[in-house]
Scaffold this motif. Structure first.
Motif, PDB file in Angstrom:
ATOM      1  N   ASP A   1      28.999 -24.118   4.032  1.00 47.48           N
ATOM      2  CA  ASP A   1      29.227 -25.456   3.478  1.00 47.48           C
ATOM      3  C   ASP A   1      28.393 -26.517   4.189  1.00 47.48           C
ATOM      4  O   ASP A   1      28.032 -27.528   3.601  1.00 47.48           O
TER       5      ASP A   1
ATOM      6  N   ASP B   1      35.986 -25.002   0.562  1.00 49.52           N
ATOM      7  CA  ASP B   1      36.514 -25.695  -0.612  1.00 49.52           C
ATOM      8  C   ASP B   1      36.033 -24.976  -1.864  1.00 49.52           C
ATOM      9  O   ASP B   1      34.838 -24.745  -2.036  1.00 49.52           O
TER      10      ASP B   1
ATOM     11  N   THR C   1      34.759 -25.185  -4.785  1.00 50.05           N
ATOM     12  CA  THR C   1      34.109 -26.076  -5.755  1.00 50.05           C
ATOM     13  C   THR C   1      33.466 -25.226  -6.853  1.00 50.05           C
ATOM     14  O   THR C   1      34.166 -24.473  -7.508  1.00 50.05           O
TER      15      THR C   1
ATOM     16  N   ASP D   1      32.864 -30.761   2.725  1.00 53.04           N
ATOM     17  CA  ASP D   1      31.934 -29.749   3.238  1.00 53.04           C
ATOM     18  C   ASP D   1      31.789 -29.842   4.762  1.00 53.04           C
ATOM     19  O   ASP D   1      31.490 -28.849   5.419  1.00 53.04           O
TER      20      ASP D   1
END
Ligand code: MG
Length: 334
Positions: free
Chosen positions: A27, A218, A220, A64
């Protein structure tokens, strides 16, 4: 996307520089103790249920940074604005950026603006970069991991997962993608689902204070399916999840059924999945639940030795291989 990155980025750029280098495709990168990340936002439409591009551009980059265990310090903001873009909308977006940054406790300290002629951009694109640093909570977290087993990194990262680690989702999944789809023309469905776009740093800090986290990410683009496959691949472990333990809101389930989309493949903008050493997992879960952003947190599965890739035990007692998503079921959601 993975192939694209290998072919055009890793093949052409030096990529082994740093503690967590570009080659890790994590990230954020970690260079001389500085956590550094960047992301571009092309979301369509710019305003959507539960948020807008400004909120997203701050939350996405803050997240991030903090999934590496870092405290976000400062952000940059670069805008590419199409000629004739509404001044009123731009004010609204900038105010939203500022209030989201305040929530996260970070500031935008540098930036750039370019105006391009009509047709060259689609209204407004935003790029944000961010830097973060270590904290005493991160040091404590790593110490707690090492009480359990050897851990060669100083940061939680995509390669840090070992068999036995417990996987926790900080909340319900699929909301952001479904909220965006519902708002787009042509899909013809109505839903009360709102985007979950929000900074996660305060929630993650609570988890780090407990400690024992080996990886965070995360979910995403590509959603939880992509996240788990990245961990399985980079950490060389198997991953088993249970369908009945996945936190998914009723409205998201029905929207996904109607659209024929897998909620595991939908992008989220305010959720984190954590891998935690087994004896700390319940305590980390409690810490997450102590904050409003984490009250729907749940254990969704674990890393294992006896599975290859990602396997889900279904509601009906069957087994399903969870593949990394091939296409993007919901394009331009971030
Ligand atoms: Mg990420």
């Amino acid at each position: 996307m993975q192939e694209f990155i290998r072919e055009f980025v890793l093949k052409e750029l030096d990529h082994e520089f740093g503690e967590i280098p570009l080659a890790a495709l994590d990230d954020a990168a970690i260079i001389d103790g500085i956590v550094f990340t960047t992301d571009s936002y092309t979301v369509k439409p710019l305003f959507f249920p539960g948020g807008d591009i400004g909120q997203l551009a701050i939350a996405g980059t803050v997240n991030d940074l903090c999934v590496m265990g870092a405290v976000p310090v400062a952000l940059s903001c670069a805008m590419i604005i199409q000629e004739g873009f509404s001044a009123e909308d731009l004010h609204r977006i900038m105010r939203s950026m500022n209030s989201t940054a305040k929530k996260a406790g970070v500031r935008v300290v540098t930036g750039d603006t370019k105006v391009v002629e009509k047709g060259a951009a689609d209204g407004l694109f935003i790029n944000t970069s961010g830097i973060g640093k270590r904290s005493k909570h991160l040091d404590h977290n790593i110490k707690m991991v090492r009480k359990s087993r050897q851990f060669k990194w100083n940061w939680p990262n995509d390669s840090g997962v070992s068999a036995g680690d417990v996987l926790i989702s900080s909340g319900s999944i699929g909301n952001h993608g479904v909220a965006l789809l519902s708002f787009r023309e042509g899909y013809g469905f109505d839903t009360t689902v709102k985007s979950d776009a929000a900074p996660l740093n305060h929630l993650i800090e609570e988890a780090l204070k407990v400690g024992g986290i080996t990886a965070m990410k995360d979910p995403t683009r590509g959603g939880v399916a992509n996240l788990l496959n990245e961990w399985a691949d980079k950490s060389a472990v198997g991953i088993r999840i249970r369908e009945e333990d996945l936190p998914i809101d009723e409205a998201v389930v029905s929207a996904c059924e109607m659209l024929g989309i897998d909620p595991l493949e939908i992008g989220n903008e305010g959720k984190v999945v954590l891998a935690v050493v087994p004896d700390m997992a319940e305590r980390v879960l409690r810490a997450l639940k102590s904050r409003s952003e984490g009250k729907k947190a749940r254990i969704i599965g674990e890393a294992v030795k006896d599975v290859r890739g990602v396997m889900m035990e279904t509601h009906t007692g069957g087994k399903r291989v969870v593949e990394p998503p091939v296409g993007d079921p919901v394009p331009r959601i971030c």
